[in-house]
Design an enzyme around this catalytic site. Structure first.
Site, PDB file in Angstrom:
ATOM      1  N   GLU A 173       0.833  -1.217   0.000  1.00 30.72           N
ATOM      2  CA  GLU A 173       0.000   0.000   0.000  1.00 30.72           C
ATOM      3  C   GLU A 173       0.866   1.266   0.000  1.00 30.72           C
ATOM      4  O   GLU A 173       0.701   2.156   0.841  1.00 30.72           O
ATOM      5  CB  GLU A 173      -0.943   0.004   1.196  1.00 30.72           C
ATOM      6  CG  GLU A 173      -2.036  -1.042   1.093  1.00 30.72           C
ATOM      7  CD  GLU A 173      -3.149  -0.868   2.132  1.00 30.72           C
ATOM      8  OE1 GLU A 173      -2.929  -0.204   3.150  1.00 30.72           O
ATOM      9  OE2 GLU A 173      -4.242  -1.408   1.903  1.00 30.72           O
ATOM     10  N   GLU A 374      -5.778  -8.159  -0.897  1.00 30.05           N
ATOM     11  CA  GLU A 374      -6.471  -7.863   0.370  1.00 30.05           C
ATOM     12  C   GLU A 374      -7.895  -7.466   0.037  1.00 30.05           C
ATOM     13  O   GLU A 374      -8.134  -6.637  -0.848  1.00 30.05           O
ATOM     14  CB  GLU A 374      -5.827  -6.700   1.126  1.00 30.05           C
ATOM     15  CG  GLU A 374      -4.499  -7.007   1.758  1.00 30.05           C
ATOM     16  CD  GLU A 374      -3.988  -5.872   2.641  1.00 30.05           C
ATOM     17  OE1 GLU A 374      -4.810  -5.155   3.253  1.00 30.05           O
ATOM     18  OE2 GLU A 374      -2.763  -5.711   2.700  1.00 30.05           O
TER      19      GLU A 374
HETATM   20  C1  BG6 Z   1      -4.372  -2.496   4.810  1.00 32.38           C
HETATM   21  C2  BG6 Z   1      -3.078  -3.057   5.288  1.00 32.38           C
HETATM   22  O1  BG6 Z   1      -4.311  -1.139   5.036  1.00 32.38           O
HETATM   23  O2  BG6 Z   1      -5.560  -2.829   5.427  1.00 32.38           O
HETATM   24  C3  BG6 Z   1      -3.203  -4.126   6.353  1.00 32.38           C
HETATM   25  O3  BG6 Z   1      -2.263  -3.506   4.246  1.00 32.38           O
HETATM   26  C4  BG6 Z   1      -4.362  -3.802   7.259  1.00 32.38           C
HETATM   27  O4  BG6 Z   1      -1.973  -4.209   7.016  1.00 32.38           O
HETATM   28  C5  BG6 Z   1      -5.640  -3.823   6.429  1.00 32.38           C
HETATM   29  O5  BG6 Z   1      -4.478  -4.651   8.362  1.00 32.38           O
HETATM   30  C6  BG6 Z   1      -6.897  -3.568   7.232  1.00 32.38           C
HETATM   31  O6  BG6 Z   1      -6.760  -2.424   8.005  1.00 32.38           O
HETATM   32  P1  BG6 Z   1      -7.044  -2.454   9.552  1.00 32.38           P
HETATM   33  O7  BG6 Z   1      -6.690  -1.098  10.034  1.00 32.38           O
HETATM   34  O8  BG6 Z   1      -8.486  -2.755   9.705  1.00 32.38           O
HETATM   35  O9  BG6 Z   1      -6.190  -3.523  10.119  1.00 32.38           O
END
Ligand code: BG6
Length: 478
Positions: A173, A374
């Site tokens: 990211e 993701e």
């Molecule tokens: C992304 C990241 O921003 O989203 C992860 O690559 C992160 O590391 C994921 O965990 C979800 O965000 P959060 O803040 O809910 O953990």
């Protein structure tokens, strides 16, 4: 879905491994981030302060549980598992010449265990895990020397694991820092906190360019180490929609998307885009880079584009609507809630169609294979009377996104390599530091205060995803 589609799951080292000071590991930038909460920011402390709660220090202790967890991944049917290498296991301070053998051995064993179970590793080189020493004493990626340290680290691990890992991602990211909303992002992306008197955007752009140059050097190096490597970039795609059909809203959305495309354009096309050069000139920014750096960008373009997708945003210039001011990008522009979509308990706007929109937009722009690395739903999970977690909300979220993903592939012709939902097992939230913002299909017994047995237990989504993979995405019913 296509025959070789890579169904999988994703995590990051610092959010699962724990063992933060074991076997020679150094302190990383994640190790000095305290637990926050829903709406409560995490603090970045000056080193590790006794008595503070640092949730990443233990996380879910994947370091000592990975064999058991991989058995669950295998049972689920995962074909690919995305994790990262914790840079500080290999180079505890980041500026050493020689790597830490115990750290290298850990990933040797982990990748072998995955392969033994027919799971392809997908490895991020830097997922918010820079050595704290490089942040504290060098200023992170603001400093040109850190490019060389990163390249040395990447070369070390790419050579070591060249027969075990084919799919690599450089920086997770990388574009978060461009949103400029809070310092957590410049810290986790680039290892610095903007100081009073500094122009935040200018220093962030300099650090970003340095990182993009480092990434390109590593892509070229990786291809020389093993021509079979597939090396991608990793973007956070939160599409920004025009709130209305007012032409100013449409133009504002287009200008705001440049915050994301700047990074992807350089990764994929190997050139600093014209809109960015025009902006730097207009704002009087003096960014340092050489002709050799520009040549490196050109030489190190990525093989594929990976991204996270969780939500969408909207922008408007309409004076009657209140929102977060982004007028530095377009006169009168504000980020506002989208009235057509619902949000999670953390205010993340749930928009499955946005995933199809991103897949189409990015594929049309670059014509490179894509990988969704993701996507997921952070939620509070509760046990029912039968002792199980029936996370139908998570299944609904994932199903609706997979449906849109299928449309992008089957109707729109997008070349998509795979799909790895985020936090396949419960992990420490990056943004809030909570354990109870859960994404997993496997529950881990641990709460926000760090209490729990760390016992793993399947949720209803586990069985559902197992069936999705077994039918190659055909049967999405629960
Ligand atoms: C992304 C990241 O921003 O989203 C992860 O690559 C992160 O590391 C994921 O965990 C979800 O965000 P959060 O803040 O809910 O953990």
């Amino acid at each position: 879905m296509p025959k070789d589609f890579l169904w999988g799951g994703a995590v990051a080292a610092h959010q699962v491994e724990g063992a933060y000071n074991v076997d020679g590991k150094g302190v990383s930038i994640a190790d000095v981030m305290t637990a926050g909460g829903n709406g409560i920011p995490r603090q970045i402390t000056d080193g590790i302060i006794p008595g503070e709660n640092y949730p990443n220090h233990e996380a879910i202790d994947f370091y000592h549980h990975y064999k058991e967890d991989i058995q669950l991944f295998k049972e689920m049917g995962l074909k690919v598992f995305r994790t990262s290498i914790n840079w500080t296991r290999i180079f505890p301070n980041g500026d050493e010449e020689e790597p830490n053998e115990a750290g290298l051995k850990f990933y040797d064993d982990l990748f072998s265990e995955l392969r033994k179970n027919d799971i392809e590793p997908l490895v991020t080189l830097s997922h918010f895990e820079m050595p704290y020493h490089l942040a504290k004493h060098y200023g992170g990626f603001k400093n040109l020397q850190v490019i060389d340290f990163f390249v040395h680290y990447a070369e070390t691990v790419m050579k070591r694991y060249q027969d075990k890992v084919t799919y690599w991602l450089t920086f997770n990211e990388i574009n978060n820092q461009a949103d400029g909303q809070h310092d957590l992002h410049t810290w986790t992306n680039s290892g610095f906190i903007p100081q009073p008197g500094e122009n935040k955007e200018e220093v962030t752009m300099q650090a970003s360019l340095n990182e993009l140059i480092a990434s390109a050097k590593v892509v070229a190096l990786g291809h020389a180490i093993n021509p079979n490597f597939k090396i991608g970039c990793m973007m956070a795609y939160v599409p920004i929609y025009p709130y209305s059909a007012n032409p100013d809203d449409v133009m504002a959305a287009s200008k705001l998307m440049e915050r994301r495309f700047f990074y992807n354009d350089i990764h994929a096309r190997g050139e600093i885009p014209a809109y960015a050069l025009a902006r730097f000139e207009r704002l009087g920014y003096h960014l340092e880079y050489t002709a050799a750096d520009l040549a490196a960008l050109k030489k190190g373009t990525v093989d594929f584009i990976s991204f996270s997708y969780y939500m969408s945003d909207a922008v408007t210039t309409l004076p009657e609507i209140a929102g977060h001011d982004v007028s530095s990008e377009y006169p009168g522009a504000k980020i506002v809630s989208n009235p057509y979509v619902k949000a999670s308990d953390w205010g993340w706007q749930i928009d499955p169609v946005g995933l199809r929109y991103v897949l189409n937009t990015v594929y049309q722009r670059y014509n490179l294979p894509l990988f969704i690395v993701e996507n997921g739903f952070g939620a509070y999970d509760k046990f029912s009377a039968d002792g199980k977690i029936h996370d139908t909300y998570r299944i609904d979220y994932l199903r609706s996104h997979i449906e849109e993903m299928k449309k992008a592939v089957l109707l729109d012709g997008v070349d998509l390599l795979g799909y790895t939902p985020w936090g396949i097992i419960d992990i420490v939230s990056f943004g809030s530091g909570e354990m109870e913002k859960r994404y997993g299909m496997i529950y881990v017994d641990k709460d926000n205060q760090g209490h729990g047995t760390l016992k793993r237990q399947k949720k209803a989504s586990f069985d559902w995803y197992q069936q999705v993979i077994a039918t190659n995405g055909e049967n999405l019913d629960d």
